[in-house]
Every structure is written in C-alpha cells, then in structure tokens.
Write a protein that holds these residues in place. Structure first.
Motif, PDB file in Angstrom:
ATOM      1  N   GLY A  58      30.070  16.502 -11.607  1.00  0.00           N
ATOM      2  CA  GLY A  58      31.632  16.301 -11.281  1.00  0.00           C
ATOM      3  C   GLY A  58      31.830  16.827  -9.458  1.00  0.00           C
ATOM      4  O   GLY A  58      33.274  15.673  -9.167  1.00  0.00           O
ATOM      5  N   PHE A  61      31.115  13.415  -8.225  1.00  0.00           N
ATOM      6  CA  PHE A  61      31.913  12.619  -8.162  1.00  0.00           C
ATOM      7  C   PHE A  61      33.492  12.402  -7.690  1.00  0.00           C
ATOM      8  O   PHE A  61      34.196  11.655  -6.476  1.00  0.00           O
ATOM      9  CB  PHE A  61      32.632  12.036  -9.982  1.00  0.00           C
ATOM     10  N   GLY A 219      30.923  12.126 -13.460  1.00  0.00           N
ATOM     11  CA  GLY A 219      31.282  13.351 -12.876  1.00  0.00           C
ATOM     12  C   GLY A 219      32.160  14.004 -14.408  1.00  0.00           C
ATOM     13  O   GLY A 219      31.992  15.059 -14.445  1.00  0.00           O
ATOM     14  N   THR A 286      37.806  15.766 -15.521  1.00  0.00           N
ATOM     15  CA  THR A 286      37.614  16.583 -13.888  1.00  0.00           C
ATOM     16  C   THR A 286      38.732  17.240 -13.622  1.00  0.00           C
ATOM     17  O   THR A 286      38.763  18.567 -12.822  1.00  0.00           O
ATOM     18  CB  THR A 286      37.929  15.827 -13.197  1.00  0.00           C
ATOM     19  N   ALA A 291      41.374  12.756  -8.836  1.00  0.00           N
ATOM     20  CA  ALA A 291      40.064  11.656  -9.077  1.00  0.00           C
ATOM     21  C   ALA A 291      40.619  10.553  -9.652  1.00  0.00           C
ATOM     22  O   ALA A 291      40.069   9.414  -9.071  1.00  0.00           O
ATOM     23  CB  ALA A 291      39.543  12.060 -10.465  1.00  0.00           C
TER      24      ALA A 291
END
Length: 451
Positions: A58, A61, A219, A286, A291
C-alpha cells in the motif's frame, strides 16, 4: 476566435446508435479493487501478522501516485491559466471557489455538532479524565502546536521552486503553478512554444497516471490487509456508537447537503458517485484521497469542467475543502466531552466550531491531518482534555477512510459547481460522463483562444 480541443481528445464523436464494445467484468478497475479489498480484509482478519507485513504494498502504491501529483498539478494549472486572456478570470474563479469552501466547510462543522448533540454517542461512558494517558497522543499534540495560521500561510511560499516539487507540497506547487500560468498568459503569443511543450508533457503524465492505476488493486490489497491486521475489526465494537454515528453523519451530509447542491446545479450526486466509483474504492482501500487526485483532475475535465477551473479548484480543495474532516472534528470533540462527563455550553460549542474552522486550515496537507487538527482544536478549548483523544486512537484509522471518501466527493461536487457558476461547464459533456456514455461523448470542455 479559434476553438481548440483539449489535448489528447478527439473532437470526432461516434455515430449515434453505434454499438458499444463491452469489456469483460473482470477487466474493470473497480471490480479488481473491490476484489483486492475483500481479499485484503480476509487475510488481515485470519492472518493478522501476515496482513501487517503487506503494508509496503500500500505504501509503495501511494508513493507512486504522490510521485506524479506535483507535476500533474503544475501542468494542469499552468496550461489552464495560460489559455486565459483576462487575468481577472483567475481571481474570479478563486473567489468563487473559496466562497464555496468556506460555506460548506462551516456547514460540515455544524452538521457534526448537531448530530453529536442529538445522538450523544459518548454519553454513559463515564471516563475519568485523570485516568487517560496523554503520552498516547503526545506526537499529535506536538505536531498540532507547530500548525499556526501564520506558519501555514508562510509555508505556502516555497523556499525554492525545486524544493516545492521535491517535497511534494501541494499548496506550494499550486502557488508556483498559478504564478507561472499568469506569466505565460501575460507573455501571450511568445509563450506558445512553451505552452505546446507543457501540453505535450501533460498528455504524457496523464498517460502515466493510467499506467500507474493498473497497480491500484495491489496497493488497495496491501493497505487494507494492513489496516485489518493491525487494528482488527474487533476494535470497532467498543466504540461502535462513535464510528457508526460518524459514517451515518457523513452519509447524510453527502446525500442530503451535497446532494441538494448537486441537484440545484443540474446533476445527480448518485450519478457522480457512480462515475467516480473506481477512485472512491481506491480511496477506501488506501485511506488516502491523494491516491486518486490525478484521476479526479482527469475525470472532472472529462465531465466538462474547463481545465483552468479544475486546476484551481481540485488542488486547493484538497487543503481547504475538507468536509469529512470537519464533520469528524466537531463530532469527535463532543464525543470526548460526553465520554468524560463534560457538559459543554452553547458558547463553548460555538467556540469549538470557530477554532475548528481555523485549525482545519492550519493543519491542511499534513500527514494524519484529521487527528492533528483535532488535537489543535482541543488545545485551544480547555474544557475538553486533549488526552481524551486516546479514547478514539484505536478506531481513528477506520474513521480516516470515511473522512477521505467524504473529502473526495466534496471536492468533486465543488469542482462541477464552481465551473457551472463560472459558465465554464459543458453541461452536455457532464451528463454524457455521468450517464456512462462513451468517453468521446464526454470530452473535456474546449478552451477558447483569442486570435
């Protein structure tokens, strides 16, 4: 006046009634992210140690996405402003955006305050403030003390241009991007070669966004497995009233308040949520709205909002339009007071609201901003002990997901609304995008260049 299509978008539209090519269900990004979240949750629950070990997936990403946020903002803002010939347009859009941010940030704080008084999720816990461990939240309190309004405003100006990009400071990059875009607009025709290069670079970076998004399921899988493995679903049970109240309040705000705003401006909040489902699932997996920032910029342009408006509203909204965080602050503060048996008067609650409005801007863009902002707010309101934050520390991670989702939706609504207020919204393209029509029917709004 020459009409120029947005870079990378074909002006040719398919013939009406042309059959759409259906992709297999498994090839859709949102299906892959849902599957990854479910698998991550199962691994985190049944094999918590292994789930915790997946955290680097995670983190990696999110770092990939943050790597391109600064250049995406720079290219979007600079090229968008450069297309404007009247610089009053920049001030007008910014003024409308901040009027929107101030109004709905205040509404979010009020909604959290009202719901906390009605539901009273902390009532009956009878916690003795003397038994709370202040060291558990010491790091957040220390970070909060560093977030003064003056310090925040000074931090907007980068020490160096390169430093702003190197640190990935959104507001610093935005500040430089606006100034650079204005410079290009003032230069006029002589800036066209530079503008052409920037537009080509913009196409390349958004293609890079598409490439990186293919790693989104990995992720989300790693981040969610870590969350469940580290904190466990069981931790929610003890504070189910607070977590449930927060999620319900956020839902009411999104469907009720933002839904009404969307309807008044000609679009459906449910269709917007469906349009952004891939990004929302990514944010859920996430616990980070950053993101999905590059994808939000691209989708708002595709939904008909002019590039210059998107470039100003989305990045500033990520710091100044935090509806979910504002709901959380007043709700969590009153929860702590109720749990400790502290009865706040109306005057103290209004003071809490005013302080929260200011502190939410002071901690904008800081990692763990929601918790830090709450610490900064309670530090100024002596009636509620800062140590009381230890009560909610265990479930804050689960509430951060809801904060991020609400913030994300709020910024999407703000972008379309401000674009419509500024007559910079292609309504036909917006409806095509929200109705799920082919991408070429939902092309970004064309920019007008003066000859």
């Amino acid at each position: 006046m020459a009409i120029k299509a947005a870079p990378g978008v074909s002006p040719v539209r398919p013939e009406p009634g042309a059959p759409a090519v259906k992709k297999p269900v498994w090839s859709h990004l949102y299906v892959q992210v849902i599957t990854a979240i479910v698998l991550g949750g199962l691994i985190g629950h049944f094999w918590p140690a292994f789930g915790e070990s997946l955290k680097p997936l995670g983190d990696a990403f999110i770092k990939l996405v943050k790597m391109i946020i600064a250049p995406v903002i720079f290219l979007t803002v600079a090229t968008g402003i450069a297309h404007l010939r009247d610089l009053k347009d920049v001030g007008r859009v910014a003024g409308k955006a901040f009027a929107y941010f101030l109004t709905f940030s205040t509404l979010a704080l009020i909604v959290g305050l009202v719901v906390a008084n009605v539901v009273r999720p902390g009532a009956g816990m009878n916690v003795d403030p003397a038994t709370l461990d202040p060291s558990a939240v010491a790091q957040y309190s220390e970070a909060a003390h560093d977030q003064t309004i003056t310090g925040f405003l000074m931090h907007i100006i980068p020490d160096t241009i390169v430093g702003a990009f190197a640190e990935g400071a959104i507001l610093q990059v935005l500040f430089f991007s606006i100034l650079f875009g204005i410079s290009l607009a003032v230069i006029g025709d002589r800036a066209r070669p530079v503008l052409s290069v920037l537009e080509s670079a913009s196409d390349a970076f958004f293609k890079l966004v598409h490439i990186l998004m293919k790693a989104a399921p990995i992720g989300a899988f790693g981040a969610f497995a870590f969350t469940i493995g580290r904190y466990g679903i069981e931790s929610i049970v003890s504070l189910a009233a607070l977590v449930g109240t927060f999620y319900l309040t956020s839902l009411i705000f999104v469907l009720g308040v933002l839904g009404a705003v969307a309807a008044a401006n000609g679009f459906s909040i449910l269709k917007l949520i469906r349009y952004l489902k891939e990004e929302l699932l990514l944010v859920l997996g996430t616990s980070s709205s950053e993101a999905a920032l590059p994808s939000l910029i691209e989708k708002m342009e595709r939904a008909g909002a002019r590039k210059s408006v998107v470039g100003l509203v989305v990045p500033t909204g990520y710091s100044f339009n935090l509806d979910g965080t504002n709901i959380y602050m007043t709700l969590a503060a009153l929860f702590i007071a109720q749990a400790c048996g502290i009865d706040l008067s109306l005057t103290e609650q209004l003071l809490l609201l005013a302080v929260a409005m200011l502190s939410s801007k002071g901690a904008a863009g800081v990692t763990g901003a929601g918790f830090i902002t709450l610490a900064a707010t309670l530090a100024v309101v002596p009636s509620v002990p800062v140590a009381g934050m230890a009560l909610i520390l265990g479930v804050d991670r689960f509430m951060s997901e809801c904060r991020a989702l609400t913030n994300f939706i709020g910024n999407a609504v703000a972008t379309l609304v401000v674009a419509r207020w500024d007559k910079a919204l292609d309504v036909e393209a917006m409806h095509a995008a929200l109705n799920g029509e082919p991408a070429s029917l939902a092309a970004p709004m064309i920019e007008a260049d003066e000859d």
